[in-house]
Design a protein around this motif. Structure first.
Motif, short mmCIF file in Angstrom:
data_model
loop_
_atom_site.label_atom_id
_atom_site.label_comp_id
_atom_site.label_asym_id
_atom_site.label_seq_id
_atom_site.Cartn_x
_atom_site.Cartn_y
_atom_site.Cartn_z
N THR A 1 6.33 8.06 -1.13
CA THR A 1 5.94 9.02 -2.16
C THR A 1 7.02 10.01 -2.55
OG1 THR A 1 5.01 10.54 -0.50
CG2 THR A 1 3.51 8.92 -1.48
N ASN A 2 6.80 10.58 -3.75
CA ASN A 2 7.62 11.68 -4.24
C ASN A 2 6.89 12.99 -3.94
OD1 ASN A 2 5.56 11.91 -6.20
ND2 ASN A 2 6.76 10.88 -7.78
N GLY A 3 7.35 14.09 -4.50
CA GLY A 3 6.73 15.40 -4.24
C GLY A 3 5.32 15.53 -4.77
N MET A 4 4.92 14.68 -5.71
CA MET A 4 3.56 14.71 -6.26
C MET A 4 2.62 13.77 -5.52
SD MET A 4 4.41 14.93 -10.33
CE MET A 4 5.49 13.50 -10.30
N MET A 5 3.12 13.17 -4.43
CA MET A 5 2.36 12.21 -3.61
C MET A 5 1.98 10.95 -4.38
SD MET A 5 2.67 13.45 -0.72
CE MET A 5 1.64 12.43 0.30
N ASN A 6 2.81 10.60 -5.37
CA ASN A 6 2.73 9.31 -6.05
C ASN A 6 3.87 8.45 -5.54
OD1 ASN A 6 0.57 9.74 -7.90
ND2 ASN A 6 1.93 10.94 -9.19
N ALA A 7 3.74 7.13 -5.73
CA ALA A 7 4.85 6.25 -5.37
C ALA A 7 6.11 6.71 -6.10
CB ALA A 7 4.51 4.81 -5.74
N HIS A 8 7.17 6.90 -5.37
CA HIS A 8 8.46 7.34 -5.94
C HIS A 8 8.97 6.28 -6.90
CE1 HIS A 8 12.68 8.42 -6.12
NE2 HIS A 8 12.35 9.59 -5.62
N GLY A 9 9.59 6.71 -7.98
CA GLY A 9 10.15 5.76 -8.95
C GLY A 9 11.15 4.81 -8.33
N GLY A 10 11.91 5.29 -7.37
CA GLY A 10 12.87 4.42 -6.67
C GLY A 10 12.16 3.33 -5.88
N MET A 11 11.01 3.68 -5.29
CA MET A 11 10.22 2.67 -4.57
C MET A 11 9.66 1.65 -5.55
SD MET A 11 9.13 1.35 -1.86
CE MET A 11 7.97 0.01 -1.60
N ARG B 1 0.87 -1.17 0.00
CA ARG B 1 0.00 0.00 0.00
C ARG B 1 0.91 1.22 0.00
NH1 ARG B 1 -5.09 0.01 -1.09
NH2 ARG B 1 -5.54 -1.67 0.36
N VAL B 2 0.71 2.15 -0.94
CA VAL B 2 1.56 3.33 -1.04
C VAL B 2 1.31 4.22 0.17
CG1 VAL B 2 2.19 5.36 -2.40
CG2 VAL B 2 1.52 3.24 -3.57
N GLY B 3 2.31 4.28 1.04
CA GLY B 3 2.25 5.14 2.22
C GLY B 3 3.00 6.43 1.97
N LEU C 1 5.30 3.56 -16.79
CA LEU C 1 4.17 3.87 -17.66
C LEU C 1 3.13 4.77 -17.01
CD1 LEU C 1 3.70 0.26 -19.05
CD2 LEU C 1 4.99 2.15 -20.08
N SER C 2 3.04 4.72 -15.68
CA SER C 2 2.02 5.50 -14.99
C SER C 2 2.41 5.65 -13.51
CB SER C 2 0.67 4.80 -15.11
OG SER C 2 -0.37 5.65 -14.71
N GLY C 3 1.64 6.45 -12.78
CA GLY C 3 1.92 6.67 -11.36
C GLY C 3 0.85 6.05 -10.47
N ALA C 4 1.23 5.84 -9.20
CA ALA C 4 0.33 5.28 -8.20
C ALA C 4 0.22 6.26 -7.04
CB ALA C 4 0.84 3.93 -7.70
N PRO C 5 -0.93 6.91 -6.87
CA PRO C 5 -1.09 7.87 -5.78
C PRO C 5 -1.03 7.22 -4.40
CG PRO C 5 -2.92 8.03 -7.36
CD PRO C 5 -2.11 6.83 -7.72
N ARG C 6 -0.69 8.03 -3.42
CA ARG C 6 -0.70 7.57 -2.02
C ARG C 6 -2.03 6.88 -1.73
NH1 ARG C 6 -0.08 11.26 3.43
NH2 ARG C 6 -0.23 9.54 4.88
#
Length: 144
Positions: free
Chosen positions: A53-63, A47-49, A94-99
């Protein structure tokens, strides 16, 4: 490392998932991670906590890459005592995953040559593909 991450360790987890027993080291910092077995093998999830997250509150690419490493490498596991190392990991974002998103991943083994496994993997949330790629992994002897 702060102990405040333990405040966020309780999540709404889909049925069938069990926590990975990673409570120290790097696994503690990126977790908690979960897994379940089905007829096609092993699926891992998280679960994205806020700490993912990155600054956009999406799962960070490194994560997402860390998770891909763990989810795709799991394709070479025979049981929970199988140890493996990553030789190469290639990821296409391909896409982002929000918190708050539930993220899942799995891979299938394409070939095994001299103990080196090549896998093809996918990371997704719901119906949305977040990442695809390939990994090369080698099973090693367990260290005590």
């Amino acid at each position: 490392m702060s102990d405040d991450l333990t405040l966020e360790q309780t999540y709404d987890i889909p049925e069938g998932y069990q926590p990975l027993p990673w409570h120290r080291g790097f696994g503690r910092q990126v977790g908690p991670l979960f897994e379940k077995r089905d007829t096609d093998g092993l699926i891992r999830g998280f679960r994205v906590g806020e700490h993912h997250t990155n600054g956009m509150m999406n799962a960070h690419g490194g994560m997402l890459m860390t998770f891909a490493d763990m989810a795709w490498g799991a394709a070479v596991e025979k049981d929970e005592d199988t140890w493996w190392v990553t030789i190469r990991l290639v990821c296409d974002f391909l896409s982002g995953a929000p918190r708050g998103s539930w993220v899942e991943g799995r891979a299938k083994v394409l070939s095994v040559v001299d103990g080196v496994h090549t896998v093809e993997g996918r990371i997704w949330t719901g119906d949305k593909t977040l990442m695809t790629g390939m990994g090369i992994f080698k099973v090693i002897e367990k260290r005590v």
